[in-house]
Each structure stands twice: as C-alpha cells, then as structure tokens.
Design an enzyme around this catalytic site. Structure first.
Site, PDB file in Angstrom:
ATOM      1  N   CYS A  65       4.008   6.068  38.389  1.00  0.00           N
ATOM      2  CA  CYS A  65       2.811   6.888  38.221  1.00  0.00           C
ATOM      3  C   CYS A  65       1.643   5.920  38.038  1.00  0.00           C
ATOM      4  O   CYS A  65       1.836   4.702  38.109  1.00  0.00           O
ATOM      5  CB  CYS A  65       2.942   7.867  37.056  1.00  0.00           C
ATOM      6  SG  CYS A  65       3.060   7.095  35.430  1.00  0.00           S
ATOM      7  N   THR A  67      -0.218   4.869  35.517  1.00  0.00           N
ATOM      8  CA  THR A  67      -0.033   3.891  34.447  1.00  0.00           C
ATOM      9  C   THR A  67       1.385   3.328  34.398  1.00  0.00           C
ATOM     10  O   THR A  67       1.598   2.250  33.848  1.00  0.00           O
ATOM     11  CB  THR A  67      -0.304   4.539  33.078  1.00  0.00           C
ATOM     12  OG1 THR A  67       0.595   5.657  32.939  1.00  0.00           O
ATOM     13  CG2 THR A  67      -1.740   5.011  32.958  1.00  0.00           C
ATOM     14  N   GLY A  70       3.913   7.371  31.855  1.00  0.00           N
ATOM     15  CA  GLY A  70       4.464   8.726  31.934  1.00  0.00           C
ATOM     16  C   GLY A  70       5.798   8.743  32.669  1.00  0.00           C
ATOM     17  O   GLY A  70       6.758   9.398  32.238  1.00  0.00           O
ATOM     18  N   ASN A  99      18.487  -5.385  28.769  1.00  0.00           N
ATOM     19  CA  ASN A  99      18.453  -3.938  28.519  1.00  0.00           C
ATOM     20  C   ASN A  99      19.427  -3.188  29.418  1.00  0.00           C
ATOM     21  O   ASN A  99      19.548  -1.970  29.298  1.00  0.00           O
ATOM     22  CB  ASN A  99      17.052  -3.368  28.740  1.00  0.00           C
ATOM     23  CG  ASN A  99      15.955  -4.173  28.063  1.00  0.00           C
ATOM     24  OD1 ASN A  99      14.901  -4.395  28.655  1.00  0.00           O
ATOM     25  ND2 ASN A  99      16.179  -4.612  26.842  1.00  0.00           N
TER      26      ASN A  99
HETATM   27  O1  LIG Z   1      -0.298   7.674  34.936  1.00  0.00           O
HETATM   28  C1  LIG Z   1       0.022   8.834  34.895  1.00  0.00           C
HETATM   29  C2  LIG Z   1       0.857   9.383  33.797  1.00  0.00           C
HETATM   30  O2  LIG Z   1       1.210   8.386  32.879  1.00  0.00           O
HETATM   31  C3  LIG Z   1      -0.426   9.775  35.964  1.00  0.00           C
HETATM   32  O3  LIG Z   1      -0.248   9.189  37.201  1.00  0.00           O
HETATM   33  C4  LIG Z   1      -1.892  10.121  35.691  1.00  0.00           C
HETATM   34  O4  LIG Z   1      -1.917  10.918  34.529  1.00  0.00           O
HETATM   35  C5  LIG Z   1      -2.524  10.859  36.861  1.00  0.00           C
HETATM   36  O5  LIG Z   1      -1.931  12.088  37.000  1.00  0.00           O
HETATM   37  P1  LIG Z   1      -2.701  13.237  37.825  1.00  0.00           P
HETATM   38  O6  LIG Z   1      -2.918  12.689  39.198  1.00  0.00           O
HETATM   39  O7  LIG Z   1      -1.739  14.388  37.785  1.00  0.00           O
HETATM   40  O8  LIG Z   1      -3.978  13.479  37.108  1.00  0.00           O
END
Ligand SMILES: O=C(CO)[C@H](O)[C@H](O)COP(=O)(O)O
Length: 145
Positions: A65, A67, A70, A99
């Site tokens: 994702c 970051t 998530g 790990n």
């Molecule tokens: O990094 C993330 C979660 O940790 C997601 O990619 C970020 O929140 C963006 O999500 P969205 O495109 O649904 O707004």
C-alpha cells in the site's frame, strides 16, 4: 513457489512487482488493484493474500500500500502470518532469517525500482535461521496467537 500479490493501487512499483516476481520463475495470484474486479482497499486485499499463505494456497505473499503499514497490519491479523515491512535488502534478509517472515510488505511511496529488485533478491534468497534462540522467538509468536 506460488506467491500471492496484493496492492491497493497501481502507484509506484506495483505493476513492476508482478513482473519481477514472475521473472524469478514464481507463479502468482493477484489481489486488489492488481486484479481488476476485486476489492482494492488495503485491509481487504492484503488480508486476502495473507490468508492464502496459511491456507496452503500460496507459499508466501507480498502486500503493498502507499505506506506499507496498512498492508502489513492487515496481513498480520491472520494467524500464522509473519508479515515484515521491508524498506531495503538488509531488512528483507533479516526478516527471512530472524523472523521467518512469510509475507513481505512494501511501501509504494518509498520503494524505488532498484530497491524493489534488491529487496526481492534478498527475500527469495533468504532462509530462516535454525539457531535455538531464533526458533524460540517464532514458537513464542505462535503461543501468543
Ligand atoms: O498507505 C495506505 C494504508 O496504510 C493506503 O495506501 C493509503 O491510506 C491510501 O489509501 P486510499 O487510496 O484508499 O486513500
């Protein structure tokens, strides 16, 4: 190996990840933005890919994702999953060694094309340590679940 791949968007190295994993000779199952039609939100696509590891469908998973946080949090909600958010090759190598990580989490924001290659090389070359103190940590994780 068979690897489940998930990403909540096609930003950054997401598409290159699929090509790099296949180039290494692995077969893949795709989730999220990598598989049009599926739910792309990070909590859904990352947990779906991670579940495939504990069900035996896949040997490992890689979840992404923006970051990476998530995706790693969602994957680690699945019992038996040890997901590690890796930003470089040394971290990936340590995650496999110490790990026994079975899910690699990546940040689409941080991971460059070159870093992706280095992380994947280290991840797939890595092997879990058989030292008693290292296997004891992994056993304790199972006890905590
Ligand atoms: O990094 C993330 C979660 O940790 C997601 O990619 C970020 O929140 C963006 O999500 P969205 O495109 O649904 O707004």
């Amino acid at each position: 190996m068979h690897i489940s791949l998930a990403s909540d968007s096609l930003d950054g190295v997401a598409s290159r990840l699929v090509a790099e994993v296949e180039r290494r000779g692995h077969s893949v199952t795709l989730y999220g933005a990598l598989a049009p039609g599926g739910r792309a939100d990070w909590a859904w696509c990352s947990s779906a890919a991670a579940k495939n590891v504990t069900s035996g469908h896949s040997d490992q998973a890689i979840v992404c994702c923006w970051t990476g946080t998530g995706a790693s949090i969602a994957a680690n909600k699945i019992a038996g999953v040890r997901a590690a958010l890796c930003v470089d090759a040394a971290t990936a190598e340590g995650a496999r060694r110490w790990n026994d990580a079975n899910v690699l989490a990546l940040s689409l924001r941080l991971t460059s094309d070159q870093t992706l290659v280095e992380i994947l090389d280290a991840w797939f070359a890595g092997k879990p340590s058989t030292a008693d103190e290292d296997t004891a940590n992994i056993t304790h994780l199972s006890d905590l679940e």
